[in-house]
Scaffold this active site. Structure first.
Site, PDB file in Angstrom:
ATOM      1  N   GLY A  77       6.758  -6.800   4.017  1.00  0.00           N
ATOM      2  CA  GLY A  77       5.932  -5.623   4.240  1.00  0.00           C
ATOM      3  C   GLY A  77       6.095  -5.192   5.684  1.00  0.00           C
ATOM      4  CD  GLN A 133       9.413  -6.909  -3.377  1.00  0.00           C
ATOM      5  OE1 GLN A 133       9.914  -6.378  -4.372  1.00  0.00           O
ATOM      6  NE2 GLN A 133       9.990  -6.865  -2.193  1.00  0.00           N
ATOM      7  CG  ASP A 136       9.686  -0.883   4.069  1.00  0.00           C
ATOM      8  OD1 ASP A 136       9.590  -2.040   4.493  1.00  0.00           O
ATOM      9  OD2 ASP A 136       9.336  -0.555   2.919  1.00  0.00           O
ATOM     10  CG  ASN A 176       8.220   2.392  -0.211  1.00  0.00           C
ATOM     11  OD1 ASN A 176       7.781   1.594   0.615  1.00  0.00           O
ATOM     12  ND2 ASN A 176       7.774   2.438  -1.444  1.00  0.00           N
TER      13      ASN A 176
END
Length: 363
Positions: A53, A200, A241, A251
């Site tokens: 993350g 995830q 991100d 992302n």
């Protein structure tokens, strides 16, 4: 956030002076922690996704610098530590942001002061992330409140990957408004993309939503568009991100396809992010470095067997190669709005500069 009634951050200082993190590679089947005692430990935790993350990667890197300074506070060692940590994951800009902040803080003091300064600065980065994520939740809550009022029923929200408290220090980005809506009594239900290849969503997002009592359903990655066609998705919210100064969003891979489906079905598509995720040096999303990870994440899958053991099995033919690009870029034109700690804005250069007039974007 809480697990079995106990509040946890994802990273904190232990009573023995190590940096303690939740081992996300063991979730959802085992909730364990790992102590980071050296620079090498921090770099390994980031590289192997014990922590992951974008905001948490930055926080862990900051503490990695502090651990490095504890062993050797020299300029040479600080520079080497920055180089090692910078090389762990290339896409999330929070990593470079945190390393730059740590390096600048240490440059202002002599070697004898650097240990205390480094740990204080790392702690400040973590505290700031918690407050930024809380504010993202506050601003995103108003969007959910409005949509829920118009719907007059439980609001169906789709999310991709994990952008909850496990991806940050606490609260999360995309999930922060959802937690606040749930806690405020607004009925919400979350469609959780499994998010192959590392799952995830299925492993982490489902874990933390379940721990908080938020109604949710795990779905195959490719089901989201069909649910949108059937009117069963009221909004999409994801994390980021790296977001360019013009509003393009990088992302987890698969996000772009969700944005396309959302646009085709008139479903609002929101991106939640703190300021540390904005790359003011880039305007074009095509220039963001995309991490290529091991093909084994595609060719193999890990889970718990009926006997209770954690096992990894191969799911593709032995002779078939695999490509594992971990992120994709969603153009700003497909993003309804960005939700930041300073408020909500269009995904555009003008929108970001309105919220951040004090941060000069690259010309």
């Amino acid at each position: 956030m809480r697990i079995s009634g106990t509040h946890y951050r994802t990273i904190w200082m232990s009573e023995i002076g190590s940096v303690r993190v939740i081992d996300q590679s063991r979730l959802p089947f085992e909730f364990t922690t790992v102590d980071l005692e050296t620079l090498a430990d921090a770099a390994r935790a980031i590289k192997t996704m014990v922590v992951r993350g974008a905001p948490l990667i930055g926080a862990t890197a900051a503490y990695g610098i502090a651990l490095a300074v504890r062993s050797n506070p020299s300029d040479t060692h600080v520079a080497e530590a920055v180089r090692i940590l910078q090389a762990t994951r290339p896409t999330a800009v929070n990593l470079a942001w945190a390393l730059t902040r740590m390096r600048n803080a240490l440059a202002e003091v002599g070697p004898k002061e650097r240990v205390d300064v480094a740990f204080r600065e790392a702690a400040a980065i973590c505290d700031a992330d918690v407050e930024q994520c809380r504010l993202i939740g506050v601003h995103g809550l108003e969007i959910i409140r409005g949509l829920a009022g118009a719907a007059g029923r439980s609001l169906n929200i789709l999310t991709h990957c994990n952008a909850g408290w496990l991806a940050c220090v606490d609260w999360g980005t995309a999930l922060s408004p959802i937690y606040m809506a749930h806690d405020a009594g607004i009925p919400v239900h979350v469609w959780v993309d499994e998010t192959r290849p590392r799952n995830q969503g299925a492993a982490l997002t489902a874990f933390e939503l379940g721990a908080h009592g938020v109604p949710h359903t795990v779905i195959a990655d490719n089901l989201g568009g069909h649910l949108m066609q059937r009117g069963q998705v009221d909004m999409v919210i994801v994390g980021s991100d790296r977001t360019t100064a013009a509003g393009d969003v990088c992302n987890k891979v698969g996000t772009y396809l969700k944005a396309l489906a959302a646009r085709d079905n008139q479903v609002p598509f929101y991106v939640a992010l703190p300021v540390s995720t904005i790359d003011w040096s880039l305007y074009a999303g095509c220039n963001i470095p995309i991490e290529e990870r091991s093909p084994e994440e595609v060719t193999h899958i890990t889970g718990r067997s009926s006997a209770g053991s954690i096992e990894t099995v191969r799911v593709v033919p032995e002779t078939s190669p695999a490509l594992n690009l971990a992120f994709d870029v969603t153009p700003a034109r497909l993003v309804t709005a960005l939700i930041t700690e300073r408020g909500v804005c269009p995904a555009s250069r003008a929108g970001l500069q309105r919220l951040y007039p004090d941060l000069r974007a690259a010309e």
